[in-house]
Design a protein around this motif. Structure first.
Motif, PDB file in Angstrom:
ATOM      1  N   MET A 118       0.832  -1.203   0.000  1.00  0.00           N
ATOM      2  CA  MET A 118       0.000   0.000   0.000  1.00  0.00           C
ATOM      3  C   MET A 118       0.867   1.254   0.000  1.00  0.00           C
ATOM      4  O   MET A 118       0.668   2.184  -0.794  1.00  0.00           O
ATOM      5  N   MET A 119       1.838   1.282   0.903  1.00  0.00           N
ATOM      6  CA  MET A 119       2.699   2.454   1.008  1.00  0.00           C
ATOM      7  C   MET A 119       3.524   2.648  -0.253  1.00  0.00           C
ATOM      8  O   MET A 119       3.728   3.776  -0.718  1.00  0.00           O
ATOM      9  N   ALA A 120       4.002   1.556  -0.829  1.00  0.00           N
ATOM     10  CA  ALA A 120       4.800   1.651  -2.045  1.00  0.00           C
ATOM     11  C   ALA A 120       3.984   2.268  -3.173  1.00  0.00           C
ATOM     12  O   ALA A 120       4.487   3.104  -3.938  1.00  0.00           O
ATOM     13  N   GLN A 121       2.722   1.863  -3.287  1.00  0.00           N
ATOM     14  CA  GLN A 121       1.884   2.428  -4.344  1.00  0.00           C
ATOM     15  C   GLN A 121       1.615   3.904  -4.099  1.00  0.00           C
ATOM     16  O   GLN A 121       1.683   4.726  -5.027  1.00  0.00           O
ATOM     17  N   MET A 122       1.311   4.278  -2.851  1.00  0.00           N
ATOM     18  CA  MET A 122       1.036   5.677  -2.541  1.00  0.00           C
ATOM     19  C   MET A 122       2.259   6.550  -2.804  1.00  0.00           C
ATOM     20  O   MET A 122       2.148   7.641  -3.380  1.00  0.00           O
ATOM     21  N   LEU A 123       3.432   6.079  -2.409  1.00  0.00           N
ATOM     22  CA  LEU A 123       4.646   6.879  -2.556  1.00  0.00           C
ATOM     23  C   LEU A 123       5.123   6.914  -4.000  1.00  0.00           C
ATOM     24  O   LEU A 123       5.662   7.938  -4.463  1.00  0.00           O
ATOM     25  N   ALA A 124       4.928   5.818  -4.727  1.00  0.00           N
ATOM     26  CA  ALA A 124       5.384   5.775  -6.122  1.00  0.00           C
ATOM     27  C   ALA A 124       4.666   6.802  -6.974  1.00  0.00           C
ATOM     28  O   ALA A 124       5.209   7.263  -7.988  1.00  0.00           O
ATOM     29  N   ASP A 125       3.475   7.181  -6.591  1.00  0.00           N
ATOM     30  CA  ASP A 125       2.738   8.210  -7.318  1.00  0.00           C
ATOM     31  C   ASP A 125       3.241   9.612  -6.993  1.00  0.00           C
ATOM     32  O   ASP A 125       2.769  10.594  -7.594  1.00  0.00           O
ATOM     33  N   GLN A 126       4.188   9.710  -6.042  1.00  0.00           N
ATOM     34  CA  GLN A 126       4.668  11.026  -5.626  1.00  0.00           C
ATOM     35  C   GLN A 126       6.185  11.194  -5.735  1.00  0.00           C
ATOM     36  O   GLN A 126       6.708  12.267  -5.453  1.00  0.00           O
ATOM     37  N   GLY A 127       6.891  10.156  -6.137  1.00  0.00           N
ATOM     38  CA  GLY A 127       8.346  10.272  -6.263  1.00  0.00           C
ATOM     39  C   GLY A 127       8.967   8.927  -6.589  1.00  0.00           C
ATOM     40  O   GLY A 127       8.293   7.898  -6.600  1.00  0.00           O
ATOM     41  N   ARG A 128      10.253   8.945  -6.868  1.00  0.00           N
ATOM     42  CA  ARG A 128      10.975   7.709  -7.195  1.00  0.00           C
ATOM     43  C   ARG A 128      11.033   6.833  -5.937  1.00  0.00           C
ATOM     44  O   ARG A 128      11.650   7.205  -4.947  1.00  0.00           O
ATOM     45  N   THR A 129      10.388   5.678  -6.018  1.00  0.00           N
ATOM     46  CA  THR A 129      10.177   4.841  -4.838  1.00  0.00           C
ATOM     47  C   THR A 129      10.795   3.467  -5.025  1.00  0.00           C
ATOM     48  O   THR A 129      10.682   2.854  -6.080  1.00  0.00           O
ATOM     49  N   HIS A 130      11.461   2.997  -3.990  1.00  0.00           N
ATOM     50  CA  HIS A 130      12.078   1.672  -3.967  1.00  0.00           C
ATOM     51  C   HIS A 130      11.473   0.909  -2.791  1.00  0.00           C
ATOM     52  O   HIS A 130      11.308   1.466  -1.708  1.00  0.00           O
ATOM     53  N   ALA A 131      11.118  -0.367  -3.005  1.00  0.00           N
ATOM     54  CA  ALA A 131      10.470  -1.132  -1.946  1.00  0.00           C
ATOM     55  C   ALA A 131      10.936  -2.574  -1.963  1.00  0.00           C
ATOM     56  O   ALA A 131      11.406  -3.087  -2.990  1.00  0.00           O
ATOM     57  N   SER A 132      10.771  -3.239  -0.837  1.00  0.00           N
ATOM     58  CA  SER A 132      11.075  -4.661  -0.736  1.00  0.00           C
ATOM     59  C   SER A 132      10.258  -5.434  -1.755  1.00  0.00           C
ATOM     60  O   SER A 132       9.095  -5.127  -2.004  1.00  0.00           O
ATOM     61  N   VAL A 133      10.860  -6.459  -2.338  1.00  0.00           N
ATOM     62  CA  VAL A 133      10.169  -7.336  -3.269  1.00  0.00           C
ATOM     63  C   VAL A 133       9.518  -8.468  -2.469  1.00  0.00           C
ATOM     64  O   VAL A 133      10.140  -9.035  -1.560  1.00  0.00           O
ATOM     65  N   ALA A 134       8.265  -8.799  -2.834  1.00  0.00           N
ATOM     66  CA  ALA A 134       7.559  -9.910  -2.187  1.00  0.00           C
ATOM     67  C   ALA A 134       7.671  -9.770  -0.665  1.00  0.00           C
ATOM     68  O   ALA A 134       7.359  -8.720  -0.120  1.00  0.00           O
ATOM     69  N   SER A 135       8.127 -10.823   0.017  1.00  0.00           N
ATOM     70  CA  SER A 135       8.309 -10.768   1.471  1.00  0.00           C
ATOM     71  C   SER A 135       9.786 -10.857   1.827  1.00  0.00           C
ATOM     72  O   SER A 135      10.178 -11.587   2.736  1.00  0.00           O
ATOM     73  N   TYR A 136      10.621 -10.087   1.139  1.00  0.00           N
ATOM     74  CA  TYR A 136      12.059 -10.072   1.420  1.00  0.00           C
ATOM     75  C   TYR A 136      12.282  -9.236   2.671  1.00  0.00           C
ATOM     76  O   TYR A 136      12.614  -8.059   2.599  1.00  0.00           O
ATOM     77  N   ASN A 137      12.094  -9.867   3.847  1.00  0.00           N
ATOM     78  CA  ASN A 137      12.094  -9.089   5.077  1.00  0.00           C
ATOM     79  C   ASN A 137      13.002  -9.654   6.156  1.00  0.00           C
ATOM     80  O   ASN A 137      12.948  -9.220   7.300  1.00  0.00           O
ATOM     81  N   ASN A 138      13.887 -10.626   5.804  1.00  0.00           N
ATOM     82  CA  ASN A 138      14.695 -11.285   6.830  1.00  0.00           C
ATOM     83  C   ASN A 138      16.161 -10.876   6.740  1.00  0.00           C
ATOM     84  O   ASN A 138      16.501  -9.838   6.176  1.00  0.00           O
ATOM     85  N   HIS A 139      17.064 -11.710   7.286  1.00  0.00           N
ATOM     86  CA  HIS A 139      18.467 -11.332   7.423  1.00  0.00           C
ATOM     87  C   HIS A 139      19.176 -11.189   6.089  1.00  0.00           C
ATOM     88  O   HIS A 139      20.213 -10.527   6.015  1.00  0.00           O
ATOM     89  N   TRP A 140      18.637 -11.795   5.037  1.00  0.00           N
ATOM     90  CA  TRP A 140      19.200 -11.542   3.710  1.00  0.00           C
ATOM     91  C   TRP A 140      18.282 -10.655   2.875  1.00  0.00           C
ATOM     92  O   TRP A 140      18.737  -9.938   1.980  1.00  0.00           O
ATOM     93  N   GLY A 141      16.972 -10.671   3.152  1.00  0.00           N
ATOM     94  CA  GLY A 141      16.035  -9.882   2.363  1.00  0.00           C
ATOM     95  C   GLY A 141      16.201  -8.390   2.554  1.00  0.00           C
ATOM     96  O   GLY A 141      16.131  -7.609   1.592  1.00  0.00           O
ATOM     97  N   VAL A 142      16.427  -7.944   3.802  1.00  0.00           N
ATOM     98  CA  VAL A 142      16.586  -6.509   4.058  1.00  0.00           C
ATOM     99  C   VAL A 142      17.879  -5.967   3.446  1.00  0.00           C
ATOM    100  O   VAL A 142      17.842  -4.969   2.724  1.00  0.00           O
ATOM    101  N   PRO A 143      19.051  -6.573   3.695  1.00  0.00           N
ATOM    102  CA  PRO A 143      20.251  -6.039   3.037  1.00  0.00           C
ATOM    103  C   PRO A 143      20.178  -6.130   1.518  1.00  0.00           C
ATOM    104  O   PRO A 143      20.697  -5.251   0.816  1.00  0.00           O
TER     105      PRO A 143
END
Length: 474
Positions: A118-143
């Motif tokens: 949701m946040m990625a879509q809202m921000l992408a409409d207002q500027g160059r936005t980069h976001a995590s892919v899928a559920s890349y949220n762990n010790h290798w996904g975040v870096p």
């Protein structure tokens, strides 16, 4: 666009670069690797070094390794480090440090991936936005997400997850968010935690990574809200609260109609009406928190509301699809609620509410539920307790998959008790006997239960490609 040069990557990781290469991306998987990517040879279920030759053959710019792998030329383009995981983390730190982006990080027991999107879509409409892919949220996904971030990024959305104590803080300090949001705290990963309060303490550790004068977006509807508030105060964060009891972003009511969710709220006392292009009261709560977070990050609130109205979930996370079972009889259409990516008691309860509120027409409301994993000693009781949820009164039949879901199968009234299969394959064999045209079917379970195979089989029961029913941008 060049993301990393050999020299910059070597400086970031402290490694030794072979060759004068330039990478346009970063990959950890040869199946999705794109020409120009830096391939990171992580050690997981398989050793990534075994795939370096394949990555280079597919056009990788270079590979991050600890040594020259077998079958790779001694002078191949490589970045040699002492430890690949540590090298990726250092690349992530450097990627975050070199950008002037405004960063928001999100965690929570339920809803963090949907809220991130949701946040990625809202921000992408207002500027160059980069976001995590899928559920890349762990010790290798975040870096990995941070290492992939272009230097000119204006907004970044970083998802941070955990399944054991002590995991969130180092990832939060790596992301260094200006805004951190906690969607909710629930009974998830109880195998590794004493109780839900301990989970709240771990979730609150995301606030340790906040930049000076950062903002904490907190859900006040949870019993552990004081744990989150105390942590926010201890790190000097500005607190913005959302929920049905919050003063800042106060949710008044939610109406679910068809494939839309309409919510009324107040923001610091001022009225707010917003829509989401999918059904589910839980999406309204996450959407309200996402609006608070993006506004705190500096986005225009009115434009963010418009963008949120166009958001709908991805496959596997609550998407609603219409499956045409008969080419000429719309009454035979099957409605599929694909929520097969993950499951815990809170998210299953929310999904069952959506199912209960979906018009079933001439058919039935059917739930196909797989085991909820990582619940510890309370797992059996938590599965059985699903039978007592209010939404169950509106559901006609429940099919259970897995040994833990056997507890729910036993607890259900006989009239609602469908099949109990030990795995998805067993239910697949009889799927056409238990699901018919006109039904509304929810499929939900932990990822390891492979309920995605059930979803795919239901899609194939239709005539042609399914028509998505969540794309109305009104």
């Amino acid at each position: 666009m060049t993301l990393w040069t050999a020299r910059a990557a070597a400086e970031a990781t402290g490694g030794q670069a072979q060759g004068d290469w330039a990478a346009s991306g970063v990959s950890i998987d040869t199946r999705t690797l794109q020409p120009g990517d830096l391939f990171v040879a992580l050690r997981a279920a398989r050793d990534g070094h075994d795939f370096v030759a394949q990555a280079l053959d597919k056009g990788a710019a270079a590979a991050l390794v600890t040594h020259v792998p077998d079958g790779v030329a001694p002078d191949a383009p490589l970045l040699i480090v002492d430890d690949v995981q540590r090298g990726l983390e250092r690349l992530g730190h450097a990627g975050r440090a070199r950008t002037g982006a405004r960063v928001v990080a999100v965690t929570g027991s339920v809803g963090k991936t949907s809220t991130k999107e949701m946040m990625a879509q809202m921000l992408a409409d207002q500027g160059r936005t980069h976001a995590s892919v899928a559920s890349y949220n762990n010790h290798w996904g975040v870096p990995l997400t941070l290492a992939r971030m272009p230097r000119d990024t204006e907004f970044a959305v970083i998802e941070i997850g955990m399944n054991h104590p002590g995991e969130i803080e180092p990832l939060a300090r790596m992301a260094r968010p200006h805004v951190a949001m906690i969607t909710t705290v629930a009974a998830v990963h109880l195998e590794a935690f004493a109780d839900v309060a301990a989970i709240a303490t771990e979730k609150a550790a995301i606030l340790d990574g906040l930049e000076p004068d950062g903002t904490a977006i907190l859900n006040t509807d949870i019993e552990q809200a004081d744990i989150l508030r105390d942590k926010a105060r201890s790190v000097g964060a500005t607190i913005v609260e959302f929920g049905t009891r919050a003063k800042d972003y106060h949710l008044l009511d939610v109406t679910v109609t068809g494939d839309k969710t309409i919510a009324r709220a107040t923001v610091h006392g001022e009225p707010l009406l917003f829509k989401i292009a999918t059904a589910g009261q839980h999406f309204a709560m996450n959407g309200l928190g996402a609006l608070a977070a993006t506004t705190a990050l500096g986005a225009d609130a009115a434009f963010a509301v418009l963008s949120l109205g166009r958001w709908s979930p991805y496959r596997g996370r609550g998407v609603r699809e219409v499956i045409h079972m008969d080419a000429v009889e719309p009454d035979h259409d099957l409605i599929l609620l694909d929520d097969a990516y993950n499951a815990n008691p809170t998210s299953v309860a929310a999904a069952l509410e959506v199912l209960a509120g979906t018009d079933k027409g001439r058919g039935r409301r059917i739930a196909i539920l797989g085991d909820m994993k990582e619940l510890g000693p309370q797992g059996a009781a938590m599965h059985a307790a699903l039978a007592d949820l209010p939404a169950m009164a509106q559901i006609d039949m429940v099919h259970c998959i897995g040994p833990l879901m056997g507890n729910l199968h036993t607890a259900l009234p006989t009239a609602k008790r469908g099949q109990h299969a030990q795995d998805s394959t067993a239910l697949l064999a009889i799927l056409r006997r238990v699901v018919h045209g006109g039904d509304v079917v929810l499929v939900k379970g932990s990822l390891s239960m492979k309920l995605g195979e059930i979803v795919d089989a239901i899609r194939k029961m239709g005539h042609g490609e399914p028509e998505f029913a969540t794309q109305d941008n009104e």
